[in-house]
Design a protein around this motif. Structure first.
Motif, PDB file in Angstrom:
ATOM      1  N   ILE A   3       0.956  -1.133  -0.091  1.00 38.58           N
ATOM      2  CA  ILE A   3      -0.023   0.029   0.001  1.00 38.58           C
ATOM      3  C   ILE A   3       0.976   1.208  -0.030  1.00 38.58           C
ATOM      4  O   ILE A   3       1.682   1.340   0.980  1.00 38.58           O
ATOM      5  N   GLU A  68      -0.297  -2.486  -4.989  1.00 42.40           N
ATOM      6  CA  GLU A  68      -1.507  -2.967  -5.309  1.00 42.40           C
ATOM      7  C   GLU A  68      -2.628  -1.598  -4.966  1.00 42.40           C
ATOM      8  O   GLU A  68      -3.608  -1.688  -5.573  1.00 42.40           O
ATOM      9  N   VAL A  69      -2.493  -0.879  -3.847  1.00 41.98           N
ATOM     10  CA  VAL A  69      -3.384   0.097  -3.507  1.00 41.98           C
ATOM     11  C   VAL A  69      -2.837   1.391  -3.157  1.00 41.98           C
ATOM     12  O   VAL A  69      -1.407   1.287  -2.729  1.00 41.98           O
ATOM     13  N   VAL A 105      -2.006  -0.246 -10.607  1.00 44.73           N
ATOM     14  CA  VAL A 105      -2.733  -0.169  -9.261  1.00 44.73           C
ATOM     15  C   VAL A 105      -4.192  -0.667  -9.139  1.00 44.73           C
ATOM     16  O   VAL A 105      -5.005  -0.139 -10.143  1.00 44.73           O
ATOM     17  N   LYS A 106      -4.447  -1.596  -8.377  1.00 44.03           N
ATOM     18  CA  LYS A 106      -5.796  -2.051  -8.463  1.00 44.03           C
ATOM     19  C   LYS A 106      -6.784  -1.144  -7.727  1.00 44.03           C
ATOM     20  O   LYS A 106      -8.068  -1.120  -8.208  1.00 44.03           O
ATOM     21  N   LYS A 107      -6.491  -0.473  -6.925  1.00 43.95           N
ATOM     22  CA  LYS A 107      -7.658   0.400  -5.957  1.00 43.95           C
ATOM     23  C   LYS A 107      -6.829   1.430  -5.448  1.00 43.95           C
ATOM     24  O   LYS A 107      -5.766   1.696  -5.137  1.00 43.95           O
ATOM     25  N   ASP A 157     -11.962   0.635  -9.448  1.00 42.30           N
ATOM     26  CA  ASP A 157     -12.124   0.529  -8.101  1.00 42.30           C
ATOM     27  C   ASP A 157     -11.618   1.345  -7.187  1.00 42.30           C
ATOM     28  O   ASP A 157     -10.342   1.415  -6.594  1.00 42.30           O
ATOM     29  N   HIS A 158     -12.350   2.458  -6.975  1.00 38.82           N
ATOM     30  CA  HIS A 158     -12.089   3.767  -6.058  1.00 38.82           C
ATOM     31  C   HIS A 158     -13.105   3.689  -5.102  1.00 38.82           C
ATOM     32  O   HIS A 158     -14.254   3.593  -5.193  1.00 38.82           O
ATOM     33  N   LEU A 211     -10.090  -0.526   2.618  1.00 36.56           N
ATOM     34  CA  LEU A 211      -9.358  -1.261   1.760  1.00 36.56           C
ATOM     35  C   LEU A 211     -10.540  -2.477   1.386  1.00 36.56           C
ATOM     36  O   LEU A 211     -10.020  -3.276   0.258  1.00 36.56           O
TER      37      LEU A 211
END
Length: 284
Positions: A3, A68-69, A105-107, A157-158, A211
């Motif tokens: 993160i 990832e985040v 970045v996924k999220k 994915d926000h 998360l």
């Protein structure tokens, strides 16, 4: 997860980092000030020097880290400048989001505000439109929020957290904060304008819980939107400040916000459900 926290040394970031570390995440805290690195590392996170206004630098940093985040808590509040804060929301967010997209970045979880809604007679829900017709100087703040939220929404994915006015340690409402000084100097009148508050601990907890929240926009505010005629006297009394002057009227956008969606759909419960007791707890 890995993160990346932008704004890791702010009033929310300093509470959020240890939560993330304790939960077992690999946390990288960003700062543009080398003197802040030791503070980040003392909280259990890794630190990186980066400037949100340096587009290529941000792309390089996130490309190397591959988080990832991304958690976006960037603000510029120290000089009480809406223009500075709008700039970081517009330019800084744009660079951060572009870097995040390139890094896969996924999220993304981002800080916004709950007093950007159009005028109305009741606390705003998330379905209410932002105040796009706002006149200056409010327009500066609204333009910044519109740009921030629009950029963040480019990552599917926000989670956008529209915080109420923050109170608690090291905020403007802390015992040594700007608002406390105004109250002591009888420069904080009690008006009919309605505000919503949130304690910094509750704000940080929402970012942590996000998360695992689905994509969306949420008001993160306490349970009691209140007019200045209600909250200002309580705040002044907790500070042992003079009784505030009462002034009739308030701006149409000073309507407060509802936390029903965060509570009912996401299960968020503030540790400090109302400023009424929260001010006393923080300032006593």
């Amino acid at each position: 997860m890995k993160i990346f926290v932008a704004g890791s040394t702010g009033v929310i970031g300093r509470i959020l980092l240890p939560k993330l570390v304790k939960a077992g995440h690999e946390v990288i805290g960003m700062t543009h000030n080398p003197e802040q690195q030791k503070k980040i590392e003392a909280l259990g996170a890794k630190s990186i020097i980066a400037d949100a206004f340096d587009r290529e630098g941000m792309i390089k940093a996130l490309g190397e880290i591959q988080p990832e985040v991304v958690i976006h808590q960037l603000t510029s509040l120290s000089n009480w400048s809406s223009a500075d804060n709008a700039r970081i929301r517009i330019e800084g967010t744009r660079n951060l989001v572009d870097a995040a997209k390139q890094a896969g970045v996924k999220k993304i979880i981002a800080q916004s505000i709950s007093w950007a809604y159009e005028p109305g007679d009741s606390p705003a829900t998330e379905e209410v439109s932002l105040d796009i017709q706002a006149p200056s100087p409010r327009k500066t703040t609204i333009d910044g929020i519109i740009a921030l939220e629009g950029a963040v929404a480019e990552i599917p994915d926000h989670v956008i957290l529209r915080y109420g006015s923050l109170y608690g340690p090291d905020t403007w409402y802390d015992i040594r904060g700007v608002m406390a000084e105004k109250a002591r100097n009888s420069e904080l009148p009690a008006t009919d304008g309605v505000s919503s508050f949130v304690h910094v601990e509750d704000a940080a907890e929402a970012a942590f819980l996000a998360l695992n929240w689905q994509a969306g926009t949420l008001n993160i505010v306490d349970d009691e939107p209140a007019s200045g005629t209600s909250w200002v006297p309580v705040y002044a009394e907790a500070l042992h400040a003079p009784v505030p002057e009462v002034q009739a009227g308030g701006a149409g956008w000073e309507r407060g916000a509802s936390n029903a969606k965060a509570r009912n759909e996401y299960g968020w419960e503030p540790k400090y459900p109302t400023w009424r007791t929260g001010f006393v707890q923080v300032l006593s």
